[in-house]
Design a protein around this motif. Structure first.
Motif, short mmCIF file in Angstrom:
data_model
loop_
_atom_site.label_atom_id
_atom_site.label_comp_id
_atom_site.label_asym_id
_atom_site.label_seq_id
_atom_site.Cartn_x
_atom_site.Cartn_y
_atom_site.Cartn_z
N MET A 78 0.83 -1.20 0.00
CA MET A 78 0.00 0.00 0.00
C MET A 78 0.87 1.25 0.00
N GLN A 79 1.95 1.23 0.78
CA GLN A 79 2.86 2.38 0.80
C GLN A 79 3.48 2.59 -0.57
N ALA A 80 3.88 1.47 -1.22
CA ALA A 80 4.49 1.58 -2.54
C ALA A 80 3.48 2.11 -3.56
N ALA A 81 2.22 1.65 -3.45
CA ALA A 81 1.18 2.12 -4.38
C ALA A 81 0.94 3.61 -4.20
N ALA A 82 0.90 4.06 -2.95
CA ALA A 82 0.70 5.49 -2.70
C ALA A 82 1.87 6.31 -3.25
N ALA A 83 3.09 5.77 -3.07
CA ALA A 83 4.27 6.46 -3.60
C ALA A 83 4.22 6.53 -5.12
N GLN A 84 3.73 5.43 -5.75
CA GLN A 84 3.62 5.42 -7.20
C GLN A 84 2.63 6.47 -7.69
N ILE A 85 1.52 6.63 -6.95
CA ILE A 85 0.53 7.65 -7.31
C ILE A 85 1.17 9.04 -7.25
N ARG A 86 2.05 9.23 -6.25
CA ARG A 86 2.73 10.52 -6.12
C ARG A 86 3.89 10.66 -7.10
N GLY A 87 4.21 9.55 -7.79
CA GLY A 87 5.32 9.58 -8.73
C GLY A 87 6.67 9.36 -8.08
N GLU A 88 6.68 8.90 -6.82
CA GLU A 88 7.94 8.67 -6.11
C GLU A 88 8.42 7.23 -6.36
N ALA A 89 9.73 7.05 -6.32
CA ALA A 89 10.32 5.73 -6.46
C ALA A 89 10.45 5.13 -5.06
N ARG A 90 9.68 4.08 -4.82
CA ARG A 90 9.67 3.47 -3.49
C ARG A 90 9.24 2.02 -3.62
N GLY A 91 9.87 1.13 -2.86
CA GLY A 91 9.48 -0.28 -2.85
C GLY A 91 10.61 -1.20 -3.20
N GLN A 92 10.32 -2.49 -3.20
CA GLN A 92 11.31 -3.52 -3.48
C GLN A 92 11.36 -3.81 -4.98
N VAL A 93 12.58 -3.97 -5.51
CA VAL A 93 12.78 -4.32 -6.91
C VAL A 93 13.60 -5.61 -6.95
N ARG A 94 13.05 -6.63 -7.62
CA ARG A 94 13.71 -7.94 -7.72
C ARG A 94 14.54 -7.97 -9.01
N MET A 95 15.85 -8.06 -8.87
CA MET A 95 16.73 -8.04 -10.03
C MET A 95 17.56 -9.32 -10.11
N GLY A 96 17.53 -9.97 -11.26
CA GLY A 96 18.36 -11.15 -11.49
C GLY A 96 19.74 -10.74 -11.95
N THR A 97 20.74 -11.52 -11.59
CA THR A 97 22.12 -11.27 -12.02
C THR A 97 22.75 -12.57 -12.48
N VAL A 98 23.64 -12.49 -13.44
CA VAL A 98 24.31 -13.69 -13.94
C VAL A 98 25.80 -13.67 -13.64
N SER A 99 26.24 -12.68 -12.92
CA SER A 99 27.68 -12.54 -12.69
C SER A 99 27.92 -12.00 -11.30
N LEU A 122 16.70 -2.88 -3.40
CA LEU A 122 17.07 -3.77 -4.50
C LEU A 122 17.38 -5.15 -3.95
N GLN A 123 16.65 -6.16 -4.41
CA GLN A 123 16.88 -7.54 -4.00
C GLN A 123 17.48 -8.31 -5.18
N LEU A 124 18.62 -8.96 -4.95
CA LEU A 124 19.34 -9.64 -6.03
C LEU A 124 19.11 -11.15 -5.98
N GLN A 125 19.03 -11.74 -7.15
CA GLN A 125 18.90 -13.19 -7.27
C GLN A 125 19.81 -13.65 -8.40
N GLN A 126 20.74 -14.55 -8.13
CA GLN A 126 21.68 -14.99 -9.16
C GLN A 126 21.13 -16.21 -9.88
N LEU A 127 21.10 -16.14 -11.21
CA LEU A 127 20.65 -17.25 -12.03
C LEU A 127 21.17 -17.06 -13.45
N VAL A 128 21.07 -18.09 -14.27
CA VAL A 128 21.66 -18.03 -15.61
C VAL A 128 20.80 -17.17 -16.53
#
Length: 293
Positions: A78-99, A122-128
């Motif tokens: 809900m906090q992230a949705a409210a931030a998105q409405i305001r145009g703010e960058a907020r919340g968790q981002v799941r990013m895959g990495t290969v290296s 930023l949450q990282l997950q390593q995979l091919v």
């Protein structure tokens, strides 16, 4: 019942210790005890068994822990949705990495986010690579850094970050008389460390074997770049890797690059249009772009 009380409950369940839980939620052990007692009084159940060894969840506590985590997750959404409405960058981002993080300059990305978008986690997950691309398509990942040889991927946004080169590497133990295999056929005849079929390195490996007039057979398999390097360095078989990583093995006297074959590729950042609609994902894209510029 307050959100901060639920955070304290989850912290104690995770740490199993009042002092460590207090540090986790930036308060004091007496305050943690008071918050737990308030929850127990409100719920009418005992959440923890207290002993000299620490705090152990009761059966009721275990059942309510799952609900507490769901409630906290919903509050964050809900906090992230409210931030998105305001145009703010907020919340968790799941990013895959290969290296490794150094190769992808992730340390600089984290610094950029902390300075310009402190609400982005930023949450990282390593995979091919191919697995990461599929995860971004499905929405299981918001974005990924992958090795990809083409300039685009249908349906996804792709940004090339840096050129790379894939080369075959022979461990010192497999050198005959100190020399490298004389041709592709001899190179393909060595034991090899393979990668899963949905790995970009596997694609290059199969091309090499096709050019040698043979087929890559199942053998030792590694599911990350780090595992390939470790297995090649240990002498378990030849393998495919980035030239910069191969150079480290050569400098350490653990392996040598076979000079007769190489394949160009790129470090790329990818995401989907749906994911990029979230300001937090767009902020990560901009942080990656700024870092690599």
């Amino acid at each position: 019942m307050e959100i901060y009380q639920l955070k304290t409950f989850v912290a104690v369940a995770t740490e199993g210790n009042l002092t460590r839980a207090a540090e986790r939620v930036f308060t004091s052990p007496p305050a943690v005890s008071a918050q737990l007692k308030a929850l127990e009084d409100e719920f009418g159940v005992r959440l923890f068994e207290r002993s000299a060894r620490g705090m152990t969840l009761t059966q009721a506590g275990e059942r309510l822990l799952a609900e507490a985590r769901r409630t906290l997750s919903a509050a964050q959404a809900m906090q992230a949705a409210a931030a998105q409405i305001r145009g703010e960058a907020r919340g968790q981002v799941r990013m895959g990495t290969v290296s490794d993080a150094v190769a992808l300059r992730l340390g600089e990305v984290f610094v950029h986010l902390a300075e310009h978008h402190p609400g982005v986690q930023l949450q990282l997950q390593q995979l091919v690579s191919l697995r990461a691309i599929a995860a971004v398509r499905k929405g299981d990942l918001d974005c990924a850094c992958v090795l990809h040889e083409h300039a685009d991927i249908e349906g996804l946004e792709l940004r090339r970050l840096q050129a790379a080169e894939i080369v075959p590497v022979v461990p010192q133990r497999l050198l005959v008389g100190g020399g490298l295999p004389p041709d592709l056929a001899a190179l393909a005849a060595l034991p090899w460390v393979t990668t899963p079929p949905d790995c970009g390195l596997r694609v290059h490996q199969e091309r090499l074997f096709a050019q040698a007039g043979t087929v890559l057979e199942a053998g030792l398999q590694a599911d990350t770049e780090v595992a390939v390097r470790s297995m090649v360095a240990a002498g378990m078989g030849a393998g495919m890797m980035r030239r910069d990583q191969a150079a480290l093995l050569e400098a350490a006297g653990q392996a040598r690059v076979w000079p007769g074959w190489s394949a160009p590729t790129w470090f790329c950042w990818i995401s989907s249009p749906a994911a990029l609609a979230a300001p937090a994902v767009a902020a990560v894209r901009d942080a990656v772009a700024e870092t690599w510029v």
